[in-house]
Design a protein around this motif. Structure first.
Motif, PDB file in Angstrom:
ATOM      1  N   GLY A 564       0.901  -1.155   0.091  1.00 10.27           N
ATOM      2  CA  GLY A 564      -0.205   0.759  -0.032  1.00 10.27           C
ATOM      3  C   GLY A 564       0.990   1.579   0.103  1.00 10.27           C
ATOM      4  O   GLY A 564       0.088   2.153  -0.140  1.00 10.27           O
ATOM      5  N   ASP A 565       2.107   1.213   0.241  1.00  7.76           N
ATOM      6  CA  ASP A 565       3.254   2.127   0.161  1.00  7.76           C
ATOM      7  C   ASP A 565       2.938   2.909  -1.172  1.00  7.76           C
ATOM      8  O   ASP A 565       3.181   2.256  -2.065  1.00  7.76           O
ATOM      9  CB  ASP A 565       4.099   1.643   0.689  1.00  7.76           C
ATOM     10  N   GLY A 566       4.134   4.092  -1.199  1.00  4.59           N
ATOM     11  CA  GLY A 566       4.872   4.395  -2.918  1.00  4.59           C
ATOM     12  C   GLY A 566       4.907   4.142  -3.441  1.00  4.59           C
ATOM     13  O   GLY A 566       5.925   2.876  -3.084  1.00  4.59           O
ATOM     14  N   LYS A 567       5.674   4.146  -4.942  1.00  6.17           N
ATOM     15  CA  LYS A 567       6.152   3.708  -5.942  1.00  6.17           C
ATOM     16  C   LYS A 567       7.590   3.284  -5.022  1.00  6.17           C
ATOM     17  O   LYS A 567       8.454   1.912  -5.736  1.00  6.17           O
ATOM     18  CB  LYS A 567       5.911   4.658  -6.814  1.00  6.17           C
ATOM     19  N   GLU A 568       8.218   5.232  -5.446  1.00  9.22           N
ATOM     20  CA  GLU A 568       9.025   4.664  -4.510  1.00  9.22           C
ATOM     21  C   GLU A 568      10.001   3.533  -3.714  1.00  9.22           C
ATOM     22  O   GLU A 568      11.120   3.057  -3.553  1.00  9.22           O
ATOM     23  CB  GLU A 568      10.037   6.320  -3.879  1.00  9.22           C
ATOM     24  N   ALA A 569       9.262   3.673  -2.214  1.00 12.48           N
ATOM     25  CA  ALA A 569       9.226   2.815  -1.093  1.00 12.48           C
ATOM     26  C   ALA A 569       9.167   0.999  -1.880  1.00 12.48           C
ATOM     27  O   ALA A 569      10.095   0.554  -1.656  1.00 12.48           O
ATOM     28  CB  ALA A 569       8.322   3.269  -0.170  1.00 12.48           C
ATOM     29  N   ALA A 570       8.268   0.734  -2.907  1.00 10.97           N
ATOM     30  CA  ALA A 570       8.416  -0.540  -2.936  1.00 10.97           C
ATOM     31  C   ALA A 570       9.209  -0.531  -4.118  1.00 10.97           C
ATOM     32  O   ALA A 570       9.397  -2.235  -3.287  1.00 10.97           O
ATOM     33  CB  ALA A 570       6.876  -0.519  -3.338  1.00 10.97           C
ATOM     34  N   GLN A 571       9.449  -0.200  -4.733  1.00  8.47           N
ATOM     35  CA  GLN A 571      10.805  -0.213  -5.644  1.00  8.47           C
ATOM     36  C   GLN A 571      12.441   0.000  -4.714  1.00  8.47           C
ATOM     37  O   GLN A 571      13.004  -0.896  -5.648  1.00  8.47           O
ATOM     38  CB  GLN A 571      10.472   0.785  -6.925  1.00  8.47           C
ATOM     39  N   THR A 572      12.278   0.462  -3.938  1.00  9.58           N
ATOM     40  CA  THR A 572      13.802   0.225  -3.143  1.00  9.58           C
ATOM     41  C   THR A 572      13.781  -0.315  -2.708  1.00  9.58           C
ATOM     42  O   THR A 572      15.002  -1.905  -2.859  1.00  9.58           O
ATOM     43  CB  THR A 572      13.669   1.292  -1.846  1.00  9.58           C
ATOM     44  N   ILE A 573      12.475  -1.351  -2.046  1.00 12.86           N
ATOM     45  CA  ILE A 573      12.624  -3.058  -1.673  1.00 12.86           C
ATOM     46  C   ILE A 573      12.823  -3.654  -2.537  1.00 12.86           C
ATOM     47  O   ILE A 573      13.967  -4.848  -2.179  1.00 12.86           O
ATOM     48  CB  ILE A 573      11.847  -3.229  -0.675  1.00 12.86           C
ATOM     49  N   ALA A 574      11.981  -3.563  -3.900  1.00 17.76           N
ATOM     50  CA  ALA A 574      12.390  -4.718  -5.468  1.00 17.76           C
ATOM     51  C   ALA A 574      13.008  -4.996  -5.667  1.00 17.76           C
ATOM     52  O   ALA A 574      13.993  -5.436  -6.308  1.00 17.76           O
ATOM     53  CB  ALA A 574      10.771  -3.994  -5.922  1.00 17.76           C
ATOM     54  N   ARG A 575      14.542  -3.383  -5.392  1.00 20.94           N
ATOM     55  CA  ARG A 575      15.470  -3.977  -6.433  1.00 20.94           C
ATOM     56  C   ARG A 575      16.424  -5.465  -5.647  1.00 20.94           C
ATOM     57  O   ARG A 575      17.364  -5.171  -6.062  1.00 20.94           O
ATOM     58  CB  ARG A 575      16.157  -2.274  -5.816  1.00 20.94           C
ATOM     59  N   ASP A 576      15.818  -4.889  -3.774  1.00 23.00           N
ATOM     60  CA  ASP A 576      16.905  -6.514  -3.450  1.00 23.00           C
ATOM     61  C   ASP A 576      16.620  -7.588  -3.624  1.00 23.00           C
ATOM     62  O   ASP A 576      17.212  -8.426  -2.879  1.00 23.00           O
ATOM     63  CB  ASP A 576      17.591  -6.167  -1.967  1.00 23.00           C
ATOM     64  N   ILE A 577      15.364  -7.885  -4.045  1.00 24.20           N
ATOM     65  CA  ILE A 577      14.502  -9.019  -3.869  1.00 24.20           C
ATOM     66  C   ILE A 577      14.199  -9.446  -5.299  1.00 24.20           C
ATOM     67  O   ILE A 577      13.674  -8.775  -5.706  1.00 24.20           O
ATOM     68  CB  ILE A 577      13.706  -8.805  -2.795  1.00 24.20           C
ATOM     69  N   PRO A 578      14.411 -10.671  -5.588  1.00 22.71           N
ATOM     70  CA  PRO A 578      13.852 -10.779  -6.989  1.00 22.71           C
ATOM     71  C   PRO A 578      12.026 -11.264  -7.037  1.00 22.71           C
ATOM     72  O   PRO A 578      11.942 -12.725  -7.449  1.00 22.71           O
ATOM     73  CB  PRO A 578      14.628 -12.119  -7.289  1.00 22.71           C
TER      74      PRO A 578
END
Length: 728
Positions: A564-578
């Motif tokens: 439910g968080d913003g795009k930047e927060a979600a994509q920051t996490i997704a950079r480290d997890i496939p």
């Protein structure tokens, strides 16, 4: 009896007569139309029934009377009594019966040897009479566990598994008494008593193995404090029992005592053993404002604590209820076993009668025909089939508990074993749930104080970070309310103030400008008709997250982030997890819609989330998990709750679920194979009553032993998986 949060009354009954899957159905059907009873679930392994009543004031006496009339005497379970007290009494009684039957069998066998050696005439008759004098009291005493159960069933107009067993033993004994009275050559006292001995040995071993299977449930009773010292307003103390402790009371906890109820430390510093909650045995330092849960051990210092929840709502009580409910689910396998158990009694009696008639017509020999029919009565036992599922579920609940995972329903274990998609929330699930405020927010001290006041009244991890990052100031707020998936809102000085999702907060800013939900990495704040500002929040991944996601993907599953968080927060996490797919800005309704999309594709989805905004998604998923730090609503909606900080608890639960499914299938196979081999042999006359008793007892013991045997290798297999696909 206890009142629940649903306005219903809840109580547990001890029903020692529950012995097989058929009993479960009989008990639940008896209570289905009982006045005041809303729902009832019988628990085979614990031999208890959990009853939901219309309201806390409803009298459970009609339920007790209904069970008594159906041949299942029941008593209200005393929460203060040791959980294994009844088990010890039953095991001791069975052991005495085994000893008496063994003594009688040994002596009768010695007398039988003399008859087999060629004793004739009066000598043979003396041996028969002495055997009868030994056998009759032995059968009367040692047969009580079977005769009592069978008699209660017959009085209630039903059949259970002990009816054919009792019939077989009594027929063998009665025929032998008749032969002795008629000075016959052949008696069967040795077969009857040895048969009883082996049946009792099997039941005693079954009792011990069931006790081992439910050890995770019973061991919790030793972690519960019986009471605590309450501090009165004048500074004096008085001892209160556990059920007398209420919210806002102040307790004094000395070193070496267990925390009796959930609360928080008011003053004092100490080290706590929080292994019950986290699974980690290293002492944890704690001081003022630190939360404490019922069951954890105070190690070093004296503390004062404030009670937050009563004993029946504490963490320890919640864990106990989850473990006790572990085998009560009505999954596919349980329903199959229940149907088989219901068919058992009429089918086995009909089969034995047909066997008797067939052998009499074929041979004309009554004695041999009766003994073949007795073998059929004894060998066709549904115990193995009835135990195939519940013992596995209880054993799995114990393994889950040792890994810091609580299961609410045995059927959830079946569902978890079938998942092919895992969907994770971000804040509090993928991340630790304790983000840190690093900057941003309003510049005005007045607005910062209002933002802090709103944040302190929210349970969302991002709000907690704001509350901890801004010094608290007294602010008068009115009409406070929290909107799941959006944020918290109040009226301050006649103006609305919001803290939460940027697009939701933007609705009250000057000109009603809609904010970009992808901007910033934290919650936004605004006063009505004022400017919008966004906080910057730094998050850390929960331990084991990368490994858990990689393990699921390697096992061939699809893994998604649904935040439910913003795009930047979600994509920051997704950079480290496939992740295979990443979605941000999802409202509770959008999360449910995504789960529905996956269900329409034929996927079985595991949802892992923690917040109030995840509650509906947790309830809608095929199966769901929540961390112990989740909101009360989230923990209530989830099928599993894990208390460890690491996300490897999720893959650990899946591994155990897969193993449980394997064991259930093995148990069904063993039970079906046993009956397919044993029944034809018994009908064909190749099995004596003694061999039938040994075979029947062995089948049950093998199934229970298979259910609780230690795991020798992981059941979480890895396989290739398609390449990552990221979406917005």
């Amino acid at each position: 009896m206890q009142g629940g949060t649903d306005g219903r009354g809840h109580c547990r009954l001890s029903v020692p007569s529950i012995s097989c899957g058929k009993c479960i159905g009989a008990v639940e059907r008896a209570l289905a139309d009982c006045e005041g009873v809303v729902a009832a679930r019988a628990n085979l392994t614990l031999r208890q029934v959990a009853i939901t009543l219309r309201d806390p004031e409803t009298d459970p006496l009609p339920a007790l009377e209904k069970l008594q009339a159906r041949g299942y005497p029941a008593t209200l379970l005393d929460p203060a009594a040791p959980a294994d007290a009844t088990d010890s009494g039953v095991a001791s009684s069975l052991l005495r019966s085994v000893a008496v039957a063994g003594f009688g069998a040994a002596n009768i066998m010695l007398l039988s040897v003399s008859v087999w050696a060629g004793a004739e005439g009066s000598a043979r008759q003396v041996f028969h009479i002495v055997s009868a004098l030994i056998a009759l009291p032995v059968v009367a005493y040692s047969g009580r566990p079977f005769f009592g159960s069978a008699l209660r069933a017959l009085k209630a107009g039903r059949l259970n598994m002990d009816v054919p067993i009792s019939l077989g033993v009594l027929l063998a004994t009665g025929l032998s008494v008749f032969e002795t009275a008629m000075n016959g050559r052949h008696v069967f006292f040795d077969a009857a008593v040895v048969l009883l001995f082996f049946l009792l040995v099997g039941r005693y071993l079954d009792q011990l193995m069931r006790a081992k299977a439910r050890s995770a449930v019973t061991s919790l009773s030793r972690l519960a404090a019986r009471g605590a010292m309450r501090e009165l307003p004048d500074g004096t103390t008085t001892y209160l029992t556990l059920d007398q402790l209420q919210p806002d009371m102040v307790l004094r906890i000395a070193p070496g005592e267990r925390i009796p109820v959930d609360g928080c430390i008011l003053d004092g510093t100490t080290d706590l053993d929080r292994s019950l909650v986290t699974g980690e045995h290293a002492p944890v330092p704690a001081g003022p404002n630190a939360p404490v849960e019922a069951g954890i051990l105070n190690l070093t210092g004296a503390i004062r604590m404030r009670v937050i929840r009563p004993a029946e709502s504490s963490f320890l009580a919640e864990v106990s209820r989850m473990l006790a409910a572990a085998e009560q689910g009505r999954g596919v396998y349980v329903r199959i076993a229940d149907r088989a158990a219901r068919l058992y009694a009429p089918v086995v009696h009909l089969l034995a009668a047909l066997t008797l008639v067939g052998w009499v017509l074929a041979t004309g020999r009554w004695y041999e025909s009766i003994f073949i029919a007795i073998s059929v009565l004894i060998i066709t036992c549904p115990c193995a089939l009835g135990l195939a599922v519940p013992v596995v579920h209880v054993a799995a609940a114990g393994r889950l508990f040792r890994e810091g995972i609580m299961m609410k329903d045995g059927s959830a274990l079946e569902r978890l074993a079938t998942i092919d998609t895992a969907v994770f929330d971000k804040t509090g699930t993928i991340t630790t749930g304790t983000p840190v405020l690093t900057g941003g927010g309003p510049v005005s001290p007045e607005e910062r104080a209002i933002a802090s006041a709103l944040a302190s009244r929210s349970l969302h991890p991002a709000s907690r970070a704001v509350a901890l990052g801004i010094p608290a100031s007294p602010v008068a707020i009115e009409q406070l309310r929290e909107t799941p998936g959006c944020g918290v809102e109040a009226v301050v000085g006649g103006r609305r103030a919001r803290l939460g999702r940027p697009d939701w907060v933007a609705e009250i800013v000057t000109g009603h400008r809609t904010a970009d939900s992808t901007a910033g990495s934290g919650p936004a704040f605004a006063l009505e008709s004022g400017p919008l500002s966004t906080f910057t929040i730094a998050e850390t991944l929960r331990d084991g997250t990368v490994e858990a996601v990689a393990a699921f993907r390697a096992a061939g599953m699809r893994v998604e982030l649904l935040s439910g968080d913003g795009k930047e927060a979600a994509q920051t996490i997704a950079r480290d997890i496939p992740f295979d797919r990443v979605a941000w800005g999802a409202t509770p309704a959008q999360k449910i819609a995504r789960l529905e999309e996956l269900r329409a594709e034929g996927r079985h989805v595991l949802m892992v989330g923690d917040g109030l905004n995840d509650t509906a998604a947790l309830a809608a998923a095929h199966v769901s998990m929540a961390p112990g730090s989740a909101s009360d609503a989230g923990r209530l909606a989830a099928d599993f709750v894990f208390t460890r900080d690491s996300l490897d608890a999720v893959t650990g639960a899946y591994r155990i679920a897969r193993r449980a499914e394997t064991l259930v299938r093995q148990n069904f196979g063993l039970a079906i194979l046993y009956n397919c081999i044993a029944i034809p042999l018994a009908v064909a006359g190749y099995v004596t009553p003694l061999l039938a008793a040994i075979a029947m007892s062995t089948s049950s013991i093998v199934v229970v032993a298979n259910s609780i045997r230690p795991e020798r290798q992981p059941t979480f297999r890895f396989a290739n998986h398609p390449a990552q696909e990221t979406a917005g």
